[in-house]
Design an enzyme around this catalytic site. Structure first.
Site, mmCIF file in Angstrom:
data_model
loop_
_atom_site.group_PDB
_atom_site.id
_atom_site.type_symbol
_atom_site.label_atom_id
_atom_site.label_comp_id
_atom_site.label_asym_id
_atom_site.label_seq_id
_atom_site.Cartn_x
_atom_site.Cartn_y
_atom_site.Cartn_z
ATOM 1 N N LYS A 73 -9.128 3.699 0.357
ATOM 2 C CA LYS A 73 -7.875 4.352 0.736
ATOM 3 C C LYS A 73 -8.123 5.814 1.126
ATOM 4 C CE LYS A 73 -4.525 4.886 -2.586
ATOM 5 N NZ LYS A 73 -3.885 6.191 -2.506
ATOM 6 N N SER A 74 -8.924 6.517 0.337
ATOM 7 C CA SER A 74 -9.179 7.941 0.618
ATOM 8 C C SER A 74 -9.820 8.109 1.996
ATOM 9 C CB SER A 74 -10.136 8.528 -0.424
ATOM 10 O OG SER A 74 -9.525 8.569 -1.673
ATOM 11 N N ARG A 77 -8.198 9.690 5.801
ATOM 12 C CA ARG A 77 -8.882 10.778 6.523
ATOM 13 C C ARG A 77 -9.282 10.328 7.924
ATOM 14 N NH1 ARG A 77 -9.406 11.556 1.038
ATOM 15 N NH2 ARG A 77 -9.642 13.685 0.306
ATOM 16 N N GLY A 133 0.938 10.798 -1.807
ATOM 17 C CA GLY A 133 0.622 12.223 -1.955
ATOM 18 C C GLY A 133 -0.500 12.629 -1.012
ATOM 19 N N ARG A 170 6.543 15.265 -6.926
ATOM 20 C CA ARG A 170 5.154 15.713 -7.102
ATOM 21 C C ARG A 170 4.928 17.128 -6.573
ATOM 22 N NH1 ARG A 170 1.140 11.011 -5.691
ATOM 23 N NH2 ARG A 170 -0.262 12.443 -6.766
ATOM 24 N N SER A 173 -8.784 19.417 -6.817
ATOM 25 C CA SER A 173 -8.094 18.390 -6.048
ATOM 26 C C SER A 173 -8.739 18.196 -4.684
ATOM 27 C CB SER A 173 -6.616 18.781 -5.864
ATOM 28 O OG SER A 173 -6.054 18.035 -4.798
ATOM 29 N N ASP A 177 -8.487 8.404 -11.086
ATOM 30 C CA ASP A 177 -7.699 7.231 -10.693
ATOM 31 C C ASP A 177 -8.017 5.994 -11.539
ATOM 32 O OD1 ASP A 177 -6.456 8.703 -8.742
ATOM 33 O OD2 ASP A 177 -7.720 7.981 -7.111
ATOM 34 N N ARG A 235 1.189 9.192 -15.884
ATOM 35 C CA ARG A 235 0.346 8.049 -16.269
ATOM 36 C C ARG A 235 -0.027 8.057 -17.749
ATOM 37 N NH1 ARG A 235 -3.146 7.521 -10.589
ATOM 38 N NH2 ARG A 235 -1.572 6.214 -9.581
ATOM 39 N N ARG A 261 -1.187 1.824 -9.856
ATOM 40 C CA ARG A 261 -2.323 1.710 -10.779
ATOM 41 C C ARG A 261 -1.873 1.291 -12.178
ATOM 42 N NH1 ARG A 261 -6.301 3.164 -7.312
ATOM 43 N NH2 ARG A 261 -5.890 5.003 -6.052
HETATM 44 C C1 S3P Z 1 -7.525 11.581 -3.539
HETATM 45 C C2 S3P Z 1 -7.741 12.541 -4.493
HETATM 46 C C3 S3P Z 1 -7.209 12.435 -5.864
HETATM 47 C C4 S3P Z 1 -6.850 10.998 -6.205
HETATM 48 C C5 S3P Z 1 -6.033 10.348 -5.134
HETATM 49 C C6 S3P Z 1 -6.797 10.329 -3.820
HETATM 50 C C7 S3P Z 1 -8.069 11.803 -2.186
HETATM 51 O O1 S3P Z 1 -6.034 13.209 -5.957
HETATM 52 O O2 S3P Z 1 -6.167 10.962 -7.433
HETATM 53 O O3 S3P Z 1 -5.705 9.023 -5.499
HETATM 54 O O4 S3P Z 1 -8.112 10.859 -1.378
HETATM 55 O O5 S3P Z 1 -8.482 12.923 -1.922
HETATM 56 P P1 S3P Z 1 -6.078 14.795 -6.216
HETATM 57 O O6 S3P Z 1 -6.654 15.427 -5.028
HETATM 58 O O7 S3P Z 1 -4.647 15.165 -6.434
HETATM 59 O O8 S3P Z 1 -6.918 14.994 -7.427
#
Ligand code: S3P
Length: 444
Positions: free
Chosen positions: A29-30, A34, A110, A138, A182, A330, A361, A403
């Site tokens: 997903k991350s 991007r 987010g 958030r 983050s 996560d 969580r 999750r």
């Molecule tokens: C993510 C970073 C993390 C993670 C989120 C995905 C990302 O969040 O918890 O599920 O893709 O960069 P934070 O950047 O708020 O720590």
């Protein structure tokens, strides 16, 4: 266990005797977020195989379309090359997106709101971003403060909550030290840095996942990283790529934890992301008692990928704190959900960030575990869960958090009696077929 989950649907999970089989995990997903964002501001066409099936990534694609990026989706039916999921083709617009006519709805994501804000801060127009109920709670101050220092004008609801309005324009590079570790903030600022005059430097308190740096390099940008400091020079142009998105290790974690619960279990997860900033999970799982071997290591566009074989032996538990907490943020919900079954239990510290995720969580895990009859001590920054406990099936809530829904589906496999998870459809936010896949590898 229900197969297709509709909005608000509950899933029933029965106790299992064993877990066994192969699971092909959808794309990370991350990385998918991007890639979709960078492809839109690149020159030329990009193609992504095994693009994440997550609703969160669909939110990103939707927002990019409202910004003028044309993309199309094809379902990859080829079994031969082990590819599952979708191929997404994106036609890049170059550095300049189109002013959106509609509000950019980031849904539950987010990542979409925070990272896309970096790109929007560098565009010569105004954009409105909103999200669902959970996202609207958030914190966005963490991106509003540095993007404002770079020259964007951002308004939000009180306390820096969404919706946001971002008036972009000419940005200048900054040297920024975020208070919270983050990766979303870091990627946001690296993306903004592409549009800024001079250099943008981000010095993190703890090293976070580096998919932003790696993806930018894959698209042809120069990004420097030394220890916890990442830097990018403004004005660089990106070129489209064809890439295969590795399987999401955070989704794989649910199956690895399911295997950990049953001595003699055995699962194989081909093509999983092994990026060292994410793979600390594997070390911790091994320390806690899961037998893991990794093979077929390869690199795809700078991201390490490998196949995981895992065998359950005896689940010990342990402690997660400091940099490990940030690296495993996560995966903590599922590690906590199964901790009561371990020999030594689990202590989680330095995890305040868990309180501002898709749900609180820490509270969600504590409430569900108590409903299952477990003893748990909730701490402001974590929890203590004694080991050696027996849990009973119960009626649980997902709290609209993917999750939490999946973590408790795993915990339910070893409980006495049936568990019902209300709002289990939330799993689709990161893993639409999760319940089907879990059922396929469990014997009851
Ligand atoms: C993510 C970073 C993390 C993670 C989120 C995905 C990302 O969040 O918890 O599920 O893709 O960069 P934070 O950047 O708020 O720590």
């Amino acid at each position: 266990m229900s197969e297709t989950l509709h909005a608000g649907a509950a899933a029933t999970v029965l106790p299992a005797r064993d877990v066994r089989g192969i699971v092909r995990i959808p794309g990370d997903k991350s990385i998918s977020h991007r890639y979709a964002m960078l492809a839109a501001i690149a020159e030329g066409t990009s193609r992504f195989h095994n693009f994440s099936a997550a609703l969160d990534c669909a939110s990103t694609l939707d927002c990019m379309a409202k910004l003028g990026s044309k993309w199309k989706r094809e379902t990859n039916k080829s079994e031969a090359d082990d590819l599952v999921g979708e191929v997404i083709e994106v036609h890049g617009l170059g550095r300049r997106l189109q002013a959106p006519i509609q509000t950019l709805d980031c849904g539950n994501s987010g990542s979409t709101m925070r990272m896309l804000s970096g790109i929007l801060a560098g565009q010569p127009f105004s954009s409105d971003l909103c999200g669902d109920e959970s996202l609207s709670r958030r914190p966005m101050e963490r991106i509003i403060t540095p993007l404002s220092q770079m020259g964007a004008t951002i308004s939000s609801k009180e306390g820096g909550r969404p919706p946001l309005t971002i008036r972009g324009g000419s940005l200048k590079g900054i040297h920024y030290k975020p208070e919270v570790a983050s990766a979303q903030v870091k990627s946001c600022l690296l993306f903004a840095g592409l549009f800024a005059d001079g250099e943008t430097v981000i010095e993190e308190p703890i090293r976070t996942r580096d998919h932003g740096e790696i993806a930018l390099r894959a698209f042809g940008a120069e990004v420097d990283r030394a220890g916890n400091v990442s830097r990018i020079r403004g004005g660089q142009r990106l070129s489209g790529i064809e890439a295969h998105v590795p399987g999401d290790l955070s989704s794989a974690a649910f199956f690895l934890c399911a295997a950990a619960l049953f001595p003699g279990s055995q699962i194989t997860l081909p093509g999983i992301l092994m990026n060292p900033t994410r793979a600390r999970l594997l070390d911790i799982l091994m320390q806690m008692g899961l037998k893991i071997s990794v093979s077929h290591l390869e690199e795809h566009h700078g991201e390490l990928v490998g196949s995981i074989e895992a065998r359950g032996v005896a689940w010990k538990g342990g402690k997660i704190s400091g940099a490990d907490t940030a690296a495993l943020i996560d995966e903590i919900p599922v590690l906590a959900a199964i901790a009561a079954y371990s020999k030594e239990g689990l202590e989680v510290r330095d995890a305040e960030e868990l309180r501002v995720k898709e749900s609180d969580r820490i509270a969600a895990v504590a409430t569900n575990l108590r409903k299952m009859g477990a003893e748990i001590e909730e701490l402001p920054d974590g929890m203590r869960i004694p080991g050696g406990q027996r849990l009973r099936g119960a009626e649980l809530e997902s709290y609209g958090d993917h999750r939490i829904a999946m973590a408790f589906a795993v915990a339910a496999l070893k409980a006495e009696g049936e568990t019902v998870i209300h709002g289990a459809d939330a799993a689709a936010v990161s893993y639409p077929n999760f319940f089907e896949e879990l059922r396929a590898i469990t014997s009851t």
